[in-house]
Design a protein around this motif. Structure first.
Motif, PDB file in Angstrom:
ATOM      1  N   TYR A 166       0.815  -1.213   0.000  1.00  0.00           N
ATOM      2  CA  TYR A 166       0.000   0.000   0.000  1.00  0.00           C
ATOM      3  C   TYR A 166       0.851   1.267   0.000  1.00  0.00           C
ATOM      4  O   TYR A 166       0.597   2.202  -0.771  1.00  0.00           O
ATOM      5  CB  TYR A 166      -0.920  -0.027   1.219  1.00  0.00           C
ATOM      6  N   GLU A 167       1.863   1.336   0.863  1.00  0.00           N
ATOM      7  CA  GLU A 167       2.653   2.567   0.965  1.00  0.00           C
ATOM      8  C   GLU A 167       3.396   2.859  -0.334  1.00  0.00           C
ATOM      9  O   GLU A 167       3.495   4.024  -0.747  1.00  0.00           O
ATOM     10  CB  GLU A 167       3.629   2.466   2.135  1.00  0.00           C
ATOM     11  N   ALA A 168       3.914   1.820  -0.992  1.00  0.00           N
ATOM     12  CA  ALA A 168       4.618   2.038  -2.260  1.00  0.00           C
ATOM     13  C   ALA A 168       3.661   2.556  -3.335  1.00  0.00           C
ATOM     14  O   ALA A 168       4.005   3.456  -4.108  1.00  0.00           O
ATOM     15  CB  ALA A 168       5.289   0.747  -2.712  1.00  0.00           C
ATOM     16  N   ASN A 169       2.456   1.991  -3.382  1.00  0.00           N
ATOM     17  CA  ASN A 169       1.469   2.471  -4.356  1.00  0.00           C
ATOM     18  C   ASN A 169       1.068   3.917  -4.073  1.00  0.00           C
ATOM     19  O   ASN A 169       0.895   4.723  -4.991  1.00  0.00           O
ATOM     20  CB  ASN A 169       0.238   1.574  -4.331  1.00  0.00           C
ATOM     21  N   LEU A 170       0.910   4.241  -2.789  1.00  0.00           N
ATOM     22  CA  LEU A 170       0.534   5.599  -2.433  1.00  0.00           C
ATOM     23  C   LEU A 170       1.632   6.588  -2.810  1.00  0.00           C
ATOM     24  O   LEU A 170       1.365   7.688  -3.301  1.00  0.00           O
ATOM     25  CB  LEU A 170       0.238   5.673  -0.937  1.00  0.00           C
ATOM     26  N   LEU A 171       2.879   6.206  -2.610  1.00  0.00           N
ATOM     27  CA  LEU A 171       3.993   7.081  -2.994  1.00  0.00           C
ATOM     28  C   LEU A 171       4.015   7.304  -4.504  1.00  0.00           C
ATOM     29  O   LEU A 171       4.361   8.393  -4.969  1.00  0.00           O
ATOM     30  CB  LEU A 171       5.312   6.474  -2.526  1.00  0.00           C
ATOM     31  N   SER A 172       3.648   6.292  -5.276  1.00  0.00           N
ATOM     32  CA  SER A 172       3.616   6.456  -6.731  1.00  0.00           C
ATOM     33  C   SER A 172       2.594   7.507  -7.135  1.00  0.00           C
ATOM     34  O   SER A 172       2.848   8.344  -8.006  1.00  0.00           O
ATOM     35  CB  SER A 172       3.289   5.117  -7.405  1.00  0.00           C
ATOM     36  N   ILE A 173       1.422   7.491  -6.504  1.00  0.00           N
ATOM     37  CA  ILE A 173       0.393   8.490  -6.793  1.00  0.00           C
ATOM     38  C   ILE A 173       0.875   9.881  -6.385  1.00  0.00           C
ATOM     39  O   ILE A 173       0.703  10.862  -7.123  1.00  0.00           O
ATOM     40  CB  ILE A 173      -0.901   8.140  -6.058  1.00  0.00           C
ATOM     41  N   LEU A 174       1.493   9.983  -5.216  1.00  0.00           N
ATOM     42  CA  LEU A 174       1.952  11.287  -4.720  1.00  0.00           C
ATOM     43  C   LEU A 174       3.026  11.869  -5.625  1.00  0.00           C
ATOM     44  O   LEU A 174       3.068  13.080  -5.864  1.00  0.00           O
ATOM     45  CB  LEU A 174       2.471  11.148  -3.294  1.00  0.00           C
ATOM     46  N   ASN A 175       3.928  11.031  -6.109  1.00  0.00           N
ATOM     47  CA  ASN A 175       5.011  11.529  -6.971  1.00  0.00           C
ATOM     48  C   ASN A 175       4.512  11.858  -8.375  1.00  0.00           C
ATOM     49  O   ASN A 175       5.037  12.770  -9.017  1.00  0.00           O
ATOM     50  CB  ASN A 175       6.132  10.484  -7.049  1.00  0.00           C
ATOM     51  N   ALA A 176       3.497  11.134  -8.856  1.00  0.00           N
ATOM     52  CA  ALA A 176       2.984  11.402 -10.202  1.00  0.00           C
ATOM     53  C   ALA A 176       2.145  12.671 -10.233  1.00  0.00           C
ATOM     54  O   ALA A 176       2.183  13.426 -11.203  1.00  0.00           O
ATOM     55  CB  ALA A 176       2.160  10.210 -10.690  1.00  0.00           C
ATOM     56  N   GLY A 177       1.369  12.916  -9.186  1.00  0.00           N
ATOM     57  CA  GLY A 177       0.527  14.112  -9.151  1.00  0.00           C
ATOM     58  C   GLY A 177      -0.712  14.023 -10.009  1.00  0.00           C
ATOM     59  O   GLY A 177      -1.405  15.018 -10.203  1.00  0.00           O
ATOM     60  N   VAL A 178      -1.027  12.825 -10.523  1.00  0.00           N
ATOM     61  CA  VAL A 178      -2.180  12.626 -11.406  1.00  0.00           C
ATOM     62  C   VAL A 178      -2.939  11.401 -10.902  1.00  0.00           C
ATOM     63  O   VAL A 178      -2.332  10.392 -10.534  1.00  0.00           O
ATOM     64  CB  VAL A 178      -1.740  12.415 -12.870  1.00  0.00           C
ATOM     65  N   VAL A 179      -4.280  11.486 -10.906  1.00  0.00           N
ATOM     66  CA  VAL A 179      -5.113  10.414 -10.359  1.00  0.00           C
ATOM     67  C   VAL A 179      -6.081   9.943 -11.432  1.00  0.00           C
ATOM     68  O   VAL A 179      -6.897  10.731 -11.930  1.00  0.00           O
ATOM     69  CB  VAL A 179      -5.893  10.885  -9.116  1.00  0.00           C
ATOM     70  N   ASP A 180      -6.000   8.670 -11.793  1.00  0.00           N
ATOM     71  CA  ASP A 180      -6.958   8.072 -12.716  1.00  0.00           C
ATOM     72  C   ASP A 180      -8.258   7.809 -11.971  1.00  0.00           C
ATOM     73  O   ASP A 180      -8.268   7.135 -10.941  1.00  0.00           O
ATOM     74  CB  ASP A 180      -6.405   6.764 -13.290  1.00  0.00           C
TER      75      ASP A 180
END
Length: 464
Positions: free
Chosen positions: A282-296
């Protein structure tokens, strides 16, 4: 998917990533079919990353979406040295009226000529626009006749640049082909693409700042609700971000918290990026969203919305670690298999799914008992009304002794809440044993009154 005119006159669409993939697949199929029919041009899709913004309701923060600005381009088909530029459609004529004269113009001013023909040019993909006034409706440069033609084809020599217009019936003779050459204009391509996308449109990806702004306001107003709930936090945030009639009630409820959400969004991102250390899960996936700045919206909105609860957990953990606590020794309570009674303060009370598909949700409870920490999972009704920070006394059976983050935990099963713990009797205990006095009961007959009178049996009465 939305459409508007490009600055150069070409049609432009704002598509999501999925819509762009579907459009490229559609254009590739069109190219294959056109080549099979003898089409010599090429149709291609040009896309560039783009953003757009909208306001869901008056006074609400702006919502930014990420997607792609897409145009249809290519190379016009070329046959026998002549490149197809456009198809000129003649608009039916109508008699001129007084309304055709510009306001305030003299009676003899030209205005719009009586019976003037108008044309609409449908360009081939990649063709450069030309002046509509240069088109001579109904005239063919091959047969040199003028008649009522619905459509003429504009062609340009690829070397000299000479521009000619040819009637459809004269194209084969003009080019020396035995079959009618294929012409596909950009509008036909666009119509087919839009028809294939109809009913399957997806919203472009939302900007992370917009999602966190509305997610914060939603959680602060409604609390956190998992995806399994009828009105989950994810669904409420999606309605608020999309705007429209369905979002009116949600936006009215969270409006007071939206300014606070705008201020908290960048802080949440900074704190989580610096505080999360997970390389997987979960934490790794959340970091990916935070670093990308874009939410599908369809795939990752639930994960992005859970950022709010993740930030609350980290903030509370940091606050506990920053607060000095007196040192204490934590051990296990009771022997495994023993029935014990524990009292303490609830530090965790969270809902979890049942063990089976149709089993009811359960409550995970962590009880801080001072010198021991107890963990229990129960679906009992009394667990519905508890909350963190409340005192609790339970009687249960010790199932196991485990460790969590180096802290000993006593795992309990079959816990029962004691609303009124037993209080010791303040009266002093007697000095010695107390014996009960038992008196012997005298023997008694089974029946207190004889059922028959005493005496000799009666003499039978003999009848003669």
């Amino acid at each position: 998917m939305t459409e508007h005119d490009h600055i150069d006159g070409y049609r432009e669409w704002f598509l999501s990533g999925e819509e762009l993939d579907a459009t490229r697949t559609k254009i590739a199929a069109l190219n294959r079919r056109a080549v099979g029919r003898g089409f010599t041009g090429r149709i291609k899709v040009e896309a560039r990353p783009a953003t757009r913004s909208h306001v869901p309701a008056q006074g609400a923060p702006t919502v930014t979406e990420h997607g792609f600005a897409v145009t249809i381009s290519g190379e016009p088909p070329c046959y026998s040295g002549w490149r197809f530029i456009a198809a000129a459609d003649v608009i039916p004529q109508r008699p001129a009226t007084a309304a055709d004269q510009p306001a305030g113009a003299a009676a003899d001013s030209p205005g719009i000529a009586a019976g003037a023909a108008r044309v609409v040019l449908r360009y081939a993909p990649g063709a450069d626009p030309i002046d509509n006034a240069t088109v001579r409706p109904g005239e063919c440069d091959h047969c040199h006749t003028v008649r009522a033609r619905g459509t003429t084809i504009l062609v340009q020599h690829e070397r000299s640049g000479e521009l000619r217009q040819v009637g459809r019936s004269c194209l084969k003779d003009f080019l020396g082909h035995t079959a009618l050459p294929v012409f596909i204009d950009a509008d036909q391509i666009a119509d087919q693409v839009e028809r294939s996308m109809r009913g399957a449109q997806q919203a472009a990806a939302w900007d992370l700042h917009s999602v966190l702004t509305y997610a914060w306001a939603t959680v602060e107003t409604y609390g956190w609700a998992p995806a399994s709930s009828p009105h989950s936090t994810r669904d409420l945030v999606a309605e608020a971000l999309a705007g429209g009639p369905r979002s009116t009630e949600v936006l009215a409820s969270i409006r007071a918290k939206l300014p606070e959400g705008e201020q908290m969004a960048p802080r949440i991102v900074t704190d989580l990026v610096n505080g999360l250390e997970g390389r997987g899960g979960y934490e790794a996936n959340l970091l990916s969203i935070l670093n990308a700045g874009v939410v599908d919206r369809r795939k990752h909105l639930g994960l992005a919305v859970s950022t709010i609860t993740a930030w609350h957990r980290i903030s509370q953990a940091n606050a506990r670690s920053a607060k000095p606590e007196p040192s204490r020794t934590i051990g296990y309570a009771g022997e495994i298999g023993a029935a014990i009674t524990l009292s303490g303060t609830i530090t965790t009370a969270m809902w979890i799914d049942g063990y089976h598909r149709n089993s009811p949700p359960q409550r995970l409870i962590i009880l801080d008992c001072g010198d021991a920490v107890a963990k229990m999972i129960t679906a009992a009704g009394w667990a519905d009304d508890i909350d963190r920070g409340e005192p609790l006394t339970v009687t249960a059976t010790v199932k196991a002794h485990t460790d969590y983050d180096g802290v000993p935990q006593t795992v309990l099963v079959r816990p029962k809440r004691l609303d009124h713990p037993q209080v010791a009797d303040p009266r002093p205990a007697p000095a010695g044993p107390v014996w009960e006095q038992v008196r012997q009961v005298p023997p008694q007959a089974r029946f207190q009154t004889a059922p028959l009178a005493s005496g000799p049996p009666p003499t039978p009465d003999l009848a003669v």
